[in-house]
Write a protein that holds these residues in place. Structure first.
Motif, mmCIF file in Angstrom:
data_model
loop_
_atom_site.group_PDB
_atom_site.id
_atom_site.type_symbol
_atom_site.label_atom_id
_atom_site.label_comp_id
_atom_site.label_asym_id
_atom_site.label_seq_id
_atom_site.Cartn_x
_atom_site.Cartn_y
_atom_site.Cartn_z
ATOM 1 N N GLN A 178 -0.860 4.157 -10.775
ATOM 2 C CA GLN A 178 0.230 4.835 -10.063
ATOM 3 C C GLN A 178 0.202 4.495 -8.566
ATOM 4 O OE1 GLN A 178 -0.062 9.045 -10.830
ATOM 5 N NE2 GLN A 178 1.892 9.498 -9.867
ATOM 6 N N LEU A 179 -1.008 4.516 -7.992
ATOM 7 C CA LEU A 179 -1.152 4.215 -6.557
ATOM 8 C C LEU A 179 -0.862 2.741 -6.273
ATOM 9 C CD1 LEU A 179 -4.358 6.272 -5.659
ATOM 10 C CD2 LEU A 179 -2.017 6.761 -4.953
ATOM 11 N N VAL A 180 -1.365 1.862 -7.123
ATOM 12 C CA VAL A 180 -1.138 0.425 -6.935
ATOM 13 C C VAL A 180 0.365 0.131 -6.981
ATOM 14 C CG1 VAL A 180 -1.499 -1.863 -7.964
ATOM 15 C CG2 VAL A 180 -3.415 -0.261 -7.793
ATOM 16 N N ARG A 181 1.051 0.755 -7.910
ATOM 17 C CA ARG A 181 2.518 0.574 -8.014
ATOM 18 C C ARG A 181 3.241 1.164 -6.802
ATOM 19 N NH1 ARG A 181 3.248 2.005 -14.451
ATOM 20 N NH2 ARG A 181 3.223 -0.148 -15.226
ATOM 21 N N LYS A 182 2.783 2.332 -6.388
ATOM 22 C CA LYS A 182 3.413 3.000 -5.247
ATOM 23 C C LYS A 182 3.371 2.113 -3.996
ATOM 24 C CE LYS A 182 2.998 7.041 -2.246
ATOM 25 N NZ LYS A 182 2.158 8.182 -1.865
ATOM 26 N N TYR A 183 2.243 1.451 -3.785
ATOM 27 C CA TYR A 183 2.086 0.596 -2.604
ATOM 28 C C TYR A 183 2.531 -0.850 -2.857
ATOM 29 C CZ TYR A 183 -0.037 4.530 -0.327
ATOM 30 O OH TYR A 183 -0.243 5.782 0.228
ATOM 31 N N GLU A 184 3.125 -1.069 -4.031
ATOM 32 C CA GLU A 184 3.691 -2.387 -4.410
ATOM 33 C C GLU A 184 2.669 -3.512 -4.251
ATOM 34 O OE1 GLU A 184 7.291 -2.676 -2.109
ATOM 35 O OE2 GLU A 184 8.337 -1.254 -3.413
ATOM 36 N N LEU A 185 1.483 -3.289 -4.817
ATOM 37 C CA LEU A 185 0.398 -4.268 -4.694
ATOM 38 C C LEU A 185 -0.029 -4.840 -6.057
ATOM 39 C CD1 LEU A 185 -1.717 -2.340 -2.023
ATOM 40 C CD2 LEU A 185 -0.547 -4.513 -1.641
ATOM 41 N N CYS A 186 0.818 -4.662 -7.069
ATOM 42 C CA CYS A 186 0.451 -5.089 -8.434
ATOM 43 C C CYS A 186 -0.026 -6.538 -8.515
ATOM 44 C CB CYS A 186 1.621 -4.888 -9.392
ATOM 45 S SG CYS A 186 2.010 -3.143 -9.602
#
Length: 242
Positions: free
Chosen positions: A123-131
């Protein structure tokens, strides 16, 4: 050319898994970071290697029994007067938006299978657009599969410390893009075999000069090291070659 991941940040010279160690690794020129996450009592994702805070901080007790507020009071930089808190994963991901580093997030859920940890990290990785700049790894391979199923767009890699026969076949079976084996269990044939089969190889923890030379010579995908400065110095010798 082989990438350099700073193990718990530039941990040879700074307190491991602290923002200072991560910032120093970036300044040193590392390609990426390796860090570890646990969950606090109130479900905050924090960056710390051990299940207990005792070894690396001024506090004591299990991470899972402490709230985020309590855990932030401890000094994660024991050897120095300069106080430094245990970082939250949010803090690291926010900072990553200011650079181009890759980050290997190791889920430390082998001992305590933190409920919902995978989803929280994703969820956090997606939120910060770092996938596209994150690799999720764990010794808990059920967790790796769950991460892949939840977020197939985020690369995964199983961690292991024994000799696995044709590990790329295993990696492909769990849809992992890479393997993170213990260096001692790794032969040149395995490294070459995995890379030829499209599976990245990132051994841990590579600190000796001879091991660095060996891995650079065969163009191993990445190395995970405590000393990115030394790793870069040795790597430069190979970059000059035709």
């Amino acid at each position: 050319m082989t990438q350099i991941f700073a193990h718990r940040g530039y941990s040879a010279a700074y307190a491991e898994n602290t923002m200072s160690a991560f910032i120093a690794a970036e300044k040193a020129g590392a390609d990426g970071l390796e860090l570890d996450v646990q969950l606090t009592k109130d479900d905050e994702v924090v960056v710390i290697h051990d299940e207990k805070v005792d070894r690396t901080t001024s506090g004591n007790g299990f991470v899972k029994n402490l709230t985020f507020k309590e855990i932030r009071k401890f000094n994660a930089n024991k050897k120095s007067v300069k106080k430094e808190p245990i970082p939250s994963l949010i803090e690291v991901l926010e900072w990553m938006q200011t650079n181009q580093l890759i980050c290997n997030i190791e889920l430390k859920n082998g001992l305590f299978p933190y409920e919902g940890m995978e989803e929280k990290v994703i969820q956090l990785v997606r939120k910060y657009e770092l996938c596209d700049r994150i690799i999720i790894s764990s010794f808990n391979h059920y967790s790796i599969v769950l991460s892949y199923r939840t977020a197939p767009e985020i690369a995964t890699a199983p961690l292991y410390n024994e000799r696995i026969y044709m590990p790329w076949v295993y990696a492909q079976s769990i849809r992992a893009k890479g393997i993170h084996p213990k260096l001692a269990s790794l032969s040149d044939e395995i490294i070459k075999g995995a890379i030829e089969n499209g599976v990245a190889v990132r051994p841990y923890t590579v600190n000796k000069d001879a091991d660095m030379h060996r891995l650079y010579k065969i163009n191993c995908t990445s190395i995970i090291t405590d000393d990115p400065v030394k790793a870069l110095k040795i790597k430069k010798q190979y970059e000059k070659r035709p």
